[in-house]
Design a protein around this motif. Structure first.
Motif, PDB file in Angstrom:
ATOM      1  N   GLY A  28       0.712  -1.361  -0.042  1.00 13.79           N
ATOM      2  CA  GLY A  28      -0.057  -0.038   0.043  1.00 13.79           C
ATOM      3  C   GLY A  28       0.894   1.081   0.098  1.00 13.79           C
ATOM      4  N   LEU A  29       2.035   1.204   0.226  1.00  9.29           N
ATOM      5  CA  LEU A  29       3.065   2.408   0.381  1.00  9.29           C
ATOM      6  C   LEU A  29       3.909   2.686  -0.900  1.00  9.29           C
ATOM      7  CD1 LEU A  29       4.459   1.741   4.000  1.00  9.29           C
ATOM      8  CD2 LEU A  29       2.615   3.170   3.327  1.00  9.29           C
ATOM      9  N   LEU A  30       3.616   1.804  -1.859  1.00 10.21           N
ATOM     10  CA  LEU A  30       4.228   1.602  -3.245  1.00 10.21           C
ATOM     11  C   LEU A  30       3.291   2.979  -3.994  1.00 10.21           C
ATOM     12  CD1 LEU A  30       4.573  -2.077  -4.215  1.00 10.21           C
ATOM     13  CD2 LEU A  30       6.360  -0.437  -3.127  1.00 10.21           C
ATOM     14  N   SER A  31       4.190   3.305  -4.906  1.00  9.91           N
ATOM     15  CA  SER A  31       3.517   4.408  -5.913  1.00  9.91           C
ATOM     16  C   SER A  31       2.595   3.578  -7.134  1.00  9.91           C
ATOM     17  CB  SER A  31       4.420   5.130  -6.820  1.00  9.91           C
ATOM     18  OG  SER A  31       5.297   4.171  -7.746  1.00  9.91           O
ATOM     19  N   GLY A  32       1.643   4.288  -7.704  1.00  7.93           N
ATOM     20  CA  GLY A  32       0.716   3.496  -8.750  1.00  7.93           C
ATOM     21  C   GLY A  32       1.509   2.893  -9.606  1.00  7.93           C
ATOM     22  N   GLY A  33       2.598   3.357 -10.091  1.00  2.31           N
ATOM     23  CA  GLY A  33       3.532   2.537 -11.249  1.00  2.31           C
ATOM     24  C   GLY A  33       4.294   1.069 -10.466  1.00  2.31           C
ATOM     25  N   GLU A  34       4.541   1.320  -9.148  1.00  2.00           N
ATOM     26  CA  GLU A  34       5.299   0.414  -8.687  1.00  2.00           C
ATOM     27  C   GLU A  34       4.160  -0.620  -8.375  1.00  2.00           C
ATOM     28  OE1 GLU A  34       9.003   2.791  -6.369  1.00  2.00           O
ATOM     29  OE2 GLU A  34       7.041   2.458  -5.399  1.00  2.00           O
ATOM     30  N   GLN A  35       2.894  -0.545  -8.013  1.00  2.00           N
ATOM     31  CA  GLN A  35       1.743  -1.339  -7.729  1.00  2.00           C
ATOM     32  C   GLN A  35       1.689  -2.027  -9.006  1.00  2.00           C
ATOM     33  OE1 GLN A  35      -1.425   0.146  -5.607  1.00  2.00           O
ATOM     34  NE2 GLN A  35      -0.375   1.135  -4.042  1.00  2.00           N
ATOM     35  N   GLN A  36       1.679  -1.574 -10.237  1.00  2.00           N
ATOM     36  CA  GLN A  36       1.295  -2.034 -11.504  1.00  2.00           C
ATOM     37  C   GLN A  36       2.210  -3.188 -11.680  1.00  2.00           C
ATOM     38  OE1 GLN A  36      -1.648  -1.600 -13.658  1.00  2.00           O
ATOM     39  NE2 GLN A  36      -0.778  -3.459 -13.932  1.00  2.00           N
ATOM     40  N   MET A  37       3.728  -2.722 -11.466  1.00  2.00           N
ATOM     41  CA  MET A  37       4.673  -3.671 -11.488  1.00  2.00           C
ATOM     42  C   MET A  37       4.542  -5.087 -10.517  1.00  2.00           C
ATOM     43  SD  MET A  37       8.065  -1.264 -11.845  1.00  2.00           S
ATOM     44  CE  MET A  37       8.178  -0.057 -12.976  1.00  2.00           C
ATOM     45  N   LEU A  38       3.717  -4.653  -9.448  1.00  2.00           N
ATOM     46  CA  LEU A  38       3.851  -5.684  -8.474  1.00  2.00           C
ATOM     47  C   LEU A  38       2.683  -6.712  -8.947  1.00  2.00           C
ATOM     48  CD1 LEU A  38       4.297  -7.226  -5.621  1.00  2.00           C
ATOM     49  CD2 LEU A  38       2.855  -5.470  -4.620  1.00  2.00           C
ATOM     50  N   ALA A  39       1.718  -5.901  -9.410  1.00  2.00           N
ATOM     51  CA  ALA A  39       0.434  -6.882 -10.043  1.00  2.00           C
ATOM     52  C   ALA A  39       1.053  -7.696 -11.252  1.00  2.00           C
ATOM     53  CB  ALA A  39      -0.844  -5.935 -10.423  1.00  2.00           C
ATOM     54  N   LEU A  40       1.806  -7.133 -12.151  1.00  2.00           N
ATOM     55  CA  LEU A  40       2.278  -8.181 -13.122  1.00  2.00           C
ATOM     56  C   LEU A  40       3.302  -9.002 -12.503  1.00  2.00           C
ATOM     57  CD1 LEU A  40       3.363  -5.166 -15.575  1.00  2.00           C
ATOM     58  CD2 LEU A  40       1.643  -6.778 -16.184  1.00  2.00           C
TER      59      LEU A  40
END
Length: 234
Positions: free
Chosen positions: A133-145
């Motif tokens: 939850g502390l990641l940026s939006g782009g980092e969260q997208q990378m995490l989802a991938l």
């Protein structure tokens, strides 16, 4: 690998998707473009088993998955990265990634795949103990991938991966998508940035009001006057 035939989905009396047919070959990168409300997300939800279609069929690798629940579809090798990423905010990056392998019990292979995901997404390596939850939006997208890749998919469904991201992060995410496709994973991409989608993919479909109106090589669609006017702002 994926064959969707005359798929129809309705919410109450509203037909969100009507007689939709599309296909994705093994290792192919295909996009589905259209305006908001065209039925793009509904299509992915029906393919992945999150909602039941009213009619039509979905075949994956030659076998029907039309009425299978989502967890069984995922076990067959089809992974969805939903719009909005859907990460678990109070779990660490590493825990989120391991959730992608929840249906697997090959621990040694899971460890190897985790190392490969970190190699593909070095930004996550630096943040593996951080809460998602502390990641940026782009980092969260990378995490989802990365989480989706931990399931060892043969087909990846991506719903609006560029949504809400800064331009530089959009390019970084799409570079990752290209690398995933180059590794042999087929990709069906929904993306409102039609220019980027058609530039990235080999083939595409245009969805309007739940109906496929155009399909073909991405370069041909990008050159089509109707597509240029409606989706490319030209």
């Amino acid at each position: 690998m994926l064959e969707v035939g005359r798929l129809s989905v309705a919410y109450g009396g509203i037909h969100a998707v009507r007689e939709l047919s599309l296909e994705v070959a093994s290792g192919e990168l295909v996009c589905l473009i259209g305006a908001n409300g065209a039925g793009k997300t509904t299509t992915l939800k029906a393919i992945s088993g999150l909602i039941a279609p009213q009619g039509g069929s979905v075949h994956f690798d030659g076998r029907s998955i039309t009425r299978l629940p989502a967890h069984e579809v995922a076990r067959r090798g089809l992974s969805l990265v939903p719009e909005g990423r859907g990460v678990f905010p109070r779990m660490s990056v590493a825990e989120n990634l391991l959730m992608g392998a929840y249906a697997r019990n090959d621990r040694a292979a899971i460890a190897r795949d985790l190392d490969e995901v970190y190699a593909l997404l070095p930004r996550l390596t630096e943040r593996r103990t951080q809460m998602a939850g502390l990641l940026s939006g782009g980092e969260q997208q990378m995490l989802a991938l990365g989480r989706a890749m931990m399931a060892r998919p043969r087909l990846l469904l991506l719903d609006e991966p560029s949504m809400g991201l800064a331009p530089l992060m959009v390019q970084a995410v799409f570079d990752i998508i290209r690398r995933i496709a180059a590794s042999g994973v087929a990709v069906l991409l929904i993306e409102q940035n039609a220019h980027l989608a058609l530039k990235t993919c080999a083939r595409g479909y245009v969805l309007e009001n739940g109906v496929i109106t155009l399909s073909g090589a991405a370069s041909d669609l990008a050159a089509d006057p109707a597509v240029r006017q409606a989706y490319l702002g030209e």
